[in-house]
Design an enzyme around this catalytic site. Structure first.
Site, mmCIF file in Angstrom:
data_model
loop_
_atom_site.group_PDB
_atom_site.id
_atom_site.type_symbol
_atom_site.label_atom_id
_atom_site.label_comp_id
_atom_site.label_asym_id
_atom_site.label_seq_id
_atom_site.Cartn_x
_atom_site.Cartn_y
_atom_site.Cartn_z
ATOM 1 N N ASP A 69 0.872 -1.179 0.000
ATOM 2 C CA ASP A 69 0.000 0.000 0.000
ATOM 3 C C ASP A 69 0.912 1.233 0.000
ATOM 4 O O ASP A 69 2.136 1.144 0.140
ATOM 5 C CB ASP A 69 -0.946 -0.033 1.213
ATOM 6 C CG ASP A 69 -2.175 0.822 0.978
ATOM 7 O OD1 ASP A 69 -3.202 0.581 1.607
ATOM 8 O OD2 ASP A 69 -2.100 1.744 0.135
HETATM 9 C C1 GLC Z 1 -4.268 4.330 -0.222
HETATM 10 C C2 GLC Z 1 -5.179 3.206 0.176
HETATM 11 C C3 GLC Z 1 -5.290 2.114 -0.846
HETATM 12 C C4 GLC Z 1 -5.127 2.684 -2.234
HETATM 13 C C5 GLC Z 1 -3.721 3.236 -2.361
HETATM 14 C C6 GLC Z 1 -3.487 3.879 -3.735
HETATM 15 O O1 GLC Z 1 -3.518 4.758 0.873
HETATM 16 O O2 GLC Z 1 -4.951 2.582 1.441
HETATM 17 O O3 GLC Z 1 -6.578 1.502 -0.649
HETATM 18 O O4 GLC Z 1 -5.342 1.662 -3.211
HETATM 19 O O5 GLC Z 1 -3.428 4.176 -1.340
HETATM 20 O O6 GLC Z 1 -4.327 4.985 -3.885
#
Ligand code: GLC
Length: 724
Positions: free
Chosen positions: A263
């Site tokens: 993430d």
């Molecule tokens: C965010 C979220 C995740 C998302 C990623 C990219 O922090 O936790 O769900 O897909 O970043 O945007």
């Protein structure tokens, strides 16, 4: 298709590591510059990074995507196209209801239709991979990200997630409207203590396996191309570097062979988790626990080559990870078409088509939940005077968090919907409250009370701001914000004929509102066509059929509250509104929720009868057919979701008082009767025991139908495990 192994064989170690890096596109160029053609490098990032990085996120349009791809391919020695990824959570430009609302449809086919249209728009917009579905299991309405999931039932959550994956992926990833999918967040992000985002998660293994893991497994079985570990620690270790989760369960038990992507900066977060302040250790921990792509943080770029040179990892291990990325690009047909069909126009004609809007409207109608109705609904389109009151009366901000490239201003407001649905009605629109946040400006109350007094019916449009849910937006209080409850009480003094239309990204404690209104139609954040769907439902052009995917508490103090709870050793037997000494209850609040999981009213009148089992004894290898007859005792066409619940009365673990094991949704003509049949087999009655084994134990099971806390019919069956 190309020979990716041959490409790999020509790549340097640095180039390979570049494929495992994902950067924020807005670090490369100014997105507006992409349109004007001025591709000056905004942050002076080295051209080398742009040349070798494997994928990007957070770009804005197909024009920007094409610009970045061209910049990249011009300089990449291996001519490996970049991947463009985005959170297409509930639509791309046409926005559909939030996933928590979609769960209320109990209709995986609807979820699939919405995802197909989202994929059509997103691929036109330059996206090849979506960070969806999010199938985190949830029980706590304080958590802001409940809006992204399909709720508190693992079976429903998994079915909806799997349907979305199959729809996004289409017949072949190389089709120009197909997209790769990334199921998230693995695992148990929804178990954050106190419902506070990113907070600690401590769960026993058997609870994880029973409730929190099944939906991810359903999505992997449905073909998820990627998986994203969660930000949270799980039993002390961040999911991203959690060996039990990422290696034992995901790889060894489930055999997942797709891409693991961290993430956003989650590997960088290891320092704040207190795991390590050393980038090399962070990179080592992440890579050895199976993380292939690093999103945004740079530990792989900075340290992976040295870790290989020092023999911590082999070149083959690096090749394995890189090959997964090259294979995904190959399967998407990116080497042949590095744009994957992205439109050359920024504002594609594939956006917001009449068909997409029609599906968004239909979805919003099917996802809305009629929580209360004393008969005031449906309204007659001939009603003379309506007072439309509240902060959501003429508010475009109803598309919800994670609405991708959707634009609030392209949504249909409640006022626009109602004016279109009742052209001959005198409609007075006034907000009453200054806004959704303010808790001292009562200057609009007089106009609201006056409008209410003069109207035949009041439609009170209330809720929480759409930026009060979603990532990082947990709430310690889940009532209506600002002065909305006070406004409702003031309006109720002027006119008792009130219908509440509510908007939220989570279950709200509507306890005060419920006292003051005759009906509550909950719209969630319904998306681009929310206002037209609301009007169709209010006037009966559409018949509500949504069933709650998540429990609505009476008070935040009840959280976490959910339907599949255990009975405890001292259950309450007093009337729920009376405190009972020495029982599991509160002095100041009933145990029951305001509205339970599975609750949802209709304008039809469904009667259940004749719950019958084909046998009253089930064996290991046999099955029992359950049938139930449902009659639409009304002249109104309507849909009903028939749910089958079970309760294991006595087992080695204390088992939940109810557990959904099957459901089926069907449309009924006026006065139509249908018989629903379900098969029960031993695994459907099983659970994960304290030895973390999945078992179905001998004993008596209650089989019921109806809604979680108002079961209508019940029959018992006995399971005998050792008899053939
Ligand atoms: C965010 C979220 C995740 C998302 C990623 C990219 O922090 O936790 O769900 O897909 O970043 O945007």
């Amino acid at each position: 298709m190309v020979d990716v192994k041959q490409i790999l064989s020509q790549m340097t170690t640095e180039e390979k590591i570049g494929q495992l890096m994902q950067h924020n596109a807005n670090m490369f160029i100014d997105s507006s510059a992409a349109v004007t053609g001025d591709n000056s490098n905004k942050l002076g990032l080295s051209q080398k990074v742009i040349n070798t990085v494997g994928s990007v996120l957070n770009f804005c349009s197909s024009v920007e995507m094409r610009t970045i791809q061209d910049m990249h391919l011009k300089n990449d020695r291996n001519k490996i196209p970049m991947l463009f990824m985005m959170d297409v959570v509930h639509g791309f430009r046409t926005i559909f209801p939030i996933p928590l609302a979609l769960g209320c449809s109990f209709d995986p086919n609807l979820a699939a239709r919405c995802s197909e249209m989202a994929a059509d728009e997103a691929t036109a917009g330059g996206v090849q991979v979506t960070f969806t579905p999010m199938v985190d299991y949830v029980r706590d309405a304080r958590w802001g990200r409940v809006m992204e999931t399909c709720g508190e039932e693992p079976l429903l959550n998994g079915m909806m997630g799997a349907a979305q994956i199959r729809a996004f992926r289409g017949k072949s990833l190389s089709d120009k409207t197909s997209m790769a999918t990334c199921v998230k967040h693995f695992a148990a992000y929804g178990g954050a203590e106190a419902g506070r985002d990113y907070n600690t998660v401590e769960l026993s293994e058997h609870i994880l396996r029973e409730y929190y893991l099944p939906a991810y497994k359903a999505c992997i079985d449905a073909g998820a191309d990627m998986i994203m570990p969660a930000f949270n620690t799980l039993n002390g270790i961040p999911a991203t570097v959690n060996f039990w989760l990422m290696k034992k369960v995901l790889k060894e038990e489930w055999g997942f062979s797709g891409i693991v992507i961290s993430d956003f900066n989650a590997i960088g977060d290891l320092e704040r988790h207190g795991i390590t302040n050393d980038e090399k250790t962070a990179a080592r921990l992440a890579f050895e626990n199976g993380c292939d792509i690093e999103m945004v943080s740079n530990t792989y770029t900075h340290c992976l080559k040295e870790l290989i040179e020092k023999g911590v990892f082999t070149e083959e291990q690096l090749d394995d990870a890189v090959l997964k990325v090259l294979n995904l690009k190959n399967n998407l047909g990116m080497f042949e078409d590095p744009y994957h069909g992205a439109d050359i126009q920024e504002n594609s004609e594939r956006f917001l088509t009449p068909e997409h809007r029609a599906t968004a409207r239909k979805a919003a109608e099917e996802c809305a939940v009629l929580l209360k109705n004393d008969g005031i609904l449906p309204l007659s389109p001939q009603v003379e005077k309506i007072a439309l009151i509240g902060p959501f009366a003429d508010n475009h901000e109803i598309i919800g968090f994670w609405s991708c490239n959707g634009k609030n201003e392209e949504s249909v407001t409640v006022s626009e919907g109602i004016h279109a649905a009742a052209p001959n009605t005198e409609i007075t629109v006034t907000r009453g409250c200054g806004n959704l946040y303010d808790d001292c400006d009562r200057s609009g109350f007089d106009a609201a009370v006056k409008a209410a007094a003069a109207a035949d019916v009041v439609i009170l449009c209330l809720g929480e701001p759409q930026n009060y849910s979603g990532e990082g937006n947990s709430r310690a209080d889940i009532t209506l914000t600002g002065l909305q409850d006070e406004l409702a009480a003031a309006v109720a003094n002027a006119n008792k004929n009130i219908v509440a239309l509510t908007f939220s990204g989570r279950p709200l404690a509507l306890t005060e509102l419920e006292k003051n209104v005759r009906a509550i139609l909950h719209m969630w954040f319904p998306g681009t066509e929310g206002g037209s769907a609301a009007a169709n439902l209010l006037f009966g052009y559409a018949n509500p059929c949504g069933k709650l995917s998540m429990t609505f508490p009476r008070a935040v103090g009840q959280c976490p509250i959910y339907y599949n709870h255990t009975n405890t050793g001292k259950p309450k037997f007093f009337p729920d509104d009376k405190h009972q000494p020495y029982a599991s209850n509160y002095i100041d609040c009933p145990n029951s929720p305001l509205f339970p999981f599975g609750h949802g009213l209709s304008y039809s009148n469904f009667k259940y009868e004749n719950l019958e089992l084909s046998d009253d004894v089930l064996y290991n290898n046999s099955k029992i057919e359950v049938s139930v007859t449902v009659k639409n005792c009304s002249d109104t066409v309507g849909k009903e979701t028939v749910m089958l619940y079970m309760r294991d009365l006595f087992a080695s673990n204390s088992r939940p008082v109810q557990q959904l094991i099957a459901f089926e949704k069907a449309e009924f003509a006026a006065d139509e009767t249908k018989t629903f049949k379900f098969n029960i087999t031993a695994p459907m009655l099983g659970f994960w025991n304290n030895e973390n084994k999945f078992v179905t134990e001998d004993g008596v099971f209650q089989i019921s139908t109806g809604c979680a806390d108002r079961l209508i019919l019940t029959e018992n069956l006995t399971f005998i495990s050792n008899a053939e």
